[in-house]
Design a protein around this motif. Structure first.
Motif, mmCIF file in Angstrom:
data_model
loop_
_atom_site.group_PDB
_atom_site.id
_atom_site.type_symbol
_atom_site.label_atom_id
_atom_site.label_comp_id
_atom_site.label_asym_id
_atom_site.label_seq_id
_atom_site.Cartn_x
_atom_site.Cartn_y
_atom_site.Cartn_z
ATOM 1 N N ASP A 167 0.859 -1.181 0.000
ATOM 2 C CA ASP A 167 0.000 0.000 0.000
ATOM 3 C C ASP A 167 0.897 1.233 0.000
ATOM 4 O O ASP A 167 1.258 1.763 1.042
ATOM 5 N N LEU A 168 1.254 1.710 -1.186
ATOM 6 C CA LEU A 168 2.250 2.780 -1.333
ATOM 7 C C LEU A 168 1.813 4.100 -0.707
ATOM 8 O O LEU A 168 2.604 4.801 -0.094
ATOM 9 N N ASP A 169 0.547 4.452 -0.902
ATOM 10 C CA ASP A 169 0.105 5.768 -0.450
ATOM 11 C C ASP A 169 -0.614 5.709 0.894
ATOM 12 O O ASP A 169 -1.158 6.706 1.358
ATOM 13 N N GLY A 170 -0.602 4.535 1.503
ATOM 14 C CA GLY A 170 -1.140 4.418 2.854
ATOM 15 C C GLY A 170 -2.624 4.705 2.984
ATOM 16 O O GLY A 170 -3.089 5.115 4.041
ATOM 17 N N ASP A 171 -3.395 4.477 1.904
ATOM 18 C CA ASP A 171 -4.834 4.721 2.006
ATOM 19 C C ASP A 171 -5.603 3.466 2.415
ATOM 20 O O ASP A 171 -6.821 3.446 2.421
ATOM 21 N N GLN A 213 -5.760 0.676 0.854
ATOM 22 C CA GLN A 213 -6.164 -0.173 -0.268
ATOM 23 C C GLN A 213 -4.974 -0.441 -1.166
ATOM 24 O O GLN A 213 -4.071 0.391 -1.265
ATOM 25 N N ILE A 214 -4.986 -1.589 -1.800
ATOM 26 C CA ILE A 214 -3.983 -1.860 -2.817
ATOM 27 C C ILE A 214 -4.688 -1.830 -4.167
ATOM 28 O O ILE A 214 -5.510 -2.682 -4.468
ATOM 29 N N GLU A 241 -0.346 -2.113 -7.112
ATOM 30 C CA GLU A 241 0.305 -1.073 -6.318
ATOM 31 C C GLU A 241 1.404 -1.699 -5.453
ATOM 32 O O GLU A 241 1.178 -2.690 -4.769
HETATM 33 CA CA LIG Z 1 -2.969 2.354 -1.612
#
Ligand SMILES: [Ca+2]
Ligand SMILES: [Ca+2]
Ligand SMILES: [Ca+2]
Ligand SMILES: [Ca+2]
Length: 623
Positions: free
Chosen positions: A205-209, A211-212, A249
């Protein structure tokens, strides 16, 4: 097409064209004389039980079945439901486990009409959920169909055994439920990139939201380019620039320049079968060799031990009923023979009627999925066992698009402006995002229609730029379909996408062949007995399929057979002990066979009829 693994493919039958173009409905008891060309009738739909007044419902064998409502549930819940239903229907059902004792085993509910033959002697209908490791709604479809059939056990066809495996790929489905497995792989650790490390670079989860989603990386050798719809990509063609690589992601965890090249797992059980593997050479999802996984091996063994007639695999996101041919191009002759295509066309029409979804009557697995599906289970079930095997996808863009309405594009109605081009400012800004030349692929257009017209445009996360870090200044975007939109249905769509599947399974299994012996002469002159008999298929499906068009097969084999068994002291004077009759179409009457037997007074002869998809039938003759 087929690797030399598994049981021998079925032998061809005499080339009788039993299936021409579709014909109008005909009366149920129509009899097709031998040698004629029976025009095929649509498969009949089983009418709901007429005994609908609860006050008049006196069926004594049943207690209340626990209620069922489709949702997202875990394996323990699936298994608990099957056990509870077996307890509520002791005369009809029993629960057990496939591959019991292995690391991954699958719960099974075996059920059928009370009385009649033992379950393991009956023709068998497999209801298999989520063998692809992704279709949680496939598991719900099997549960919903099973529950519906057990609710009115008096509708169950006599002498047919059902085997329900709602969670046929338990490891991958558990991962999919937790949002950790995206491509259906089981828990076997594989070193996909052969660097000696296992599972060292999976999605993150690159952007830490929380969700992948998908990651799009600008890459001059990428396989993807933009389409006219700013949300979707098309396969890149020569001259397309810019191009993109599309991955899940994630970051390049091991710094080898590739993203997510060796994630957790494993083998996709649905791709672990012996047919069409060459098309997937180098694809780790197929497993190291056919049937390498304990569960696929156990499923194949079960299928070869039983008289499997029908196998419905509930999975896929195309919303249709697909026939075998996971590696078939549209123009190629294909895995399914001409004769068998007609049977599949009738099942496709039945699916259309009962689910109210439009679909071509014959649709190969590759066409339905829009890409090759090497090693697919339905291909092996059809090619090696002569089973009427189908991939039935509960979820798809058409599951909720049953009537055409005026198209509306929700992208222009989003208050938050999401869906706007993903751009970066400054002189190095990416070219405008929506200037692709070609329209999206057909599947993407259908999903766009569903998203905009049914789902209010919500569920697709607009592409937004992300810094990947590292030495290279690579442009990249995160976005794509959110969980439970395209890969699985939104929870509120779950029940709707299962509508009609129970009637489809019931109508198909009620149409299975039934053998009816017709003795036209049984006379005795002294010790000499004359016997003439024919065999009628009283069902609506043929007695079996022809199998794929392979060369070098002999013509004996998978048709219906009459066998005359004599007691000691009797002997055959004329006629054959075993009379092959070829494949009998629905309602067809075979040619007549004749025997002359020396049989002392009081002898009891046994005339036996068998066919691949039918319960065997024996008649005692006392001339
Ligand atoms: Ca994400
Ligand atoms: Ca590795
Ligand atoms: Ca791996
Ligand atoms: Ca890497």
């Amino acid at each position: 097409v087929q690797d030399p693994v598994g049981p021998k493919p079925p032998d061809p039958l005499p080339a009788v064209d039993q299936f021409g173009p579709p014909a109008p409905p005909v009366e149920a008891e129509r009899e097709v004389p031998a040698g004629k060309d029976p025009s095929p009738a649509p498969l009949p739909v089983v009418e709901p039980s007429s005994n609908t007044n609860p006050a008049l419902s006196l069926a004594p064998a049943t207690t209340a079945l626990p209620a069922f409502s489709p949702s997202y549930r875990a394996l323990a819940d699936v298994e608990a439901s099957l056990l509870a239903w077996a307890v509520a229907r002791p005369a009809h059902a029993r629960a057990w486990r496939l591959a019991d004792g292995e690391a991954a085993s699958a719960p099974v509910l075996e059920f059928g009409a009370a009385g009649g033959l033992d379950f393991d002697a009956r023709p068998c209908v497999l209801l298999i959920g989520g063998l692809d490791g992704q279709a949680l709604e496939g598991g719900e479809a099997v549960l919903a169909v099973t529950h519906s059939l057990l609710e009115q056990p008096e509708r169950l066809p006599a002498n047919v055994c059902f085997l329900s495996l709602p969670w046929a790929a338990p490891e991958a489905l558990s991962g999919a439920l937790a949002g950790k497995v995206f491509d259906g792989r089981n828990a076997r650790a594989l070193d996909e990139d052969a660097d000696g490390a296992f599972d060292e670079d999976g999605p993150d989860d690159l952007d830490g939201d929380g969700q992948i989603l998908d990651l799009l990386i600008e890459d001059s050798r990428g396989l993807w380019a933009r389409s006219k719809d700013l949300r979707f990509l098309v396969r890149a063609e020569p001259g397309d620039q810019p191009r993109y690589t599309l991955v899940k992601e994630g970051r390049d965890d091991d710094g080898d320049g590739r993203f997510n090249e060796d994630g957790p797992g494993g083998v996709v059980l649905d791709m672990n079968f012996p047919v069409g593997r060459r098309a997937g050479t180098g694809d780790a999802r197929l497993g190291p060799y056919p049937l390498s996984e304990p569960l696929t091996r156990a499923l194949a063994e079960l299928a070869t031990q039983r008289r499997v007639a029908l196998a419905l695999f509930f999975q896929g996101q195309h919303g249709q009923a697909a026939a075998p041919g996971g590696t078939d191009w549209k123009q190629a002759p294909g895995l399914v023979s001409e004769l068998d295509r007609a049977v599949y066309a009738r099942t496709g029409e039945l699916f259309s009627v009962l689910t109210r979804r439009r679909q071509p009557s014959f649709l190969s697995l590759r066409e339905a999925r829009g890409e090759a599906r090497p090693g697919a289970a339905i291909d092996w079930f059809y090619a090696s066992l002569g089973v009427l095997a189908l991939e039935v996808a509960p979820w798809g863009p058409r599951a909720e698009l049953r009537e055409e309405g005026p198209a509306r594009d929700a992208r222009f109605a989003r208050p938050d402006g999401a869906g706007a081009p993903g751009e970066r400012g400054g002189p190095s800004a990416a070219p405008r995002w929506h200037d692709g030349a070609r329209p999206p692929a057909e599947a993407d257009r259908e999903w766009a229609l569903w998203l905009d017209n049914v789902h209010g445009g919500l569920g697709f996360s607009a592409w937004r730029p992300i810094e990947l870090g590292g030495a290279r200044a690579t442009r990249a975007w995160i976005g794509g379909w959110e969980p439970r939109t395209r890969a699985n249905p939104p929870p509120e769509s779950m029940a709707r996408c299962l509508t009609g599947l129970d009637e489809f399974a019931l109508s198909l299994s009620s149409a299975l062949p039934r053998l009816d012996l017709r003795v036209s002469e049984l006379t005795r002159r002294g010790e000499v007995v004359s016997l003439r008999a024919a065999l009628r298929n009283a069902g609506h499906l043929p007695t079996g399929l022809e199998g794929p068009p392979l060369e070098g097969r002999s013509s004996a084999g998978r048709g219906a057979v009459m066998t005359l068994e004599l007691p000691s002291g009797a002997r055959l004077l004329a006629g054959a002990e075993r009379v092959p009759l070829g494949r009998l179409a629905g309602q067809e009457l075979s040619t007549e066979a004749a025997w002359v037997v020396f049989a002392p007074q009081g002898s009891v002869l046994q005339l036996r009829a068998e066919a691949p998809w039918a319960a065997p039938h024996t008649q005692e003759l006392r001339p």
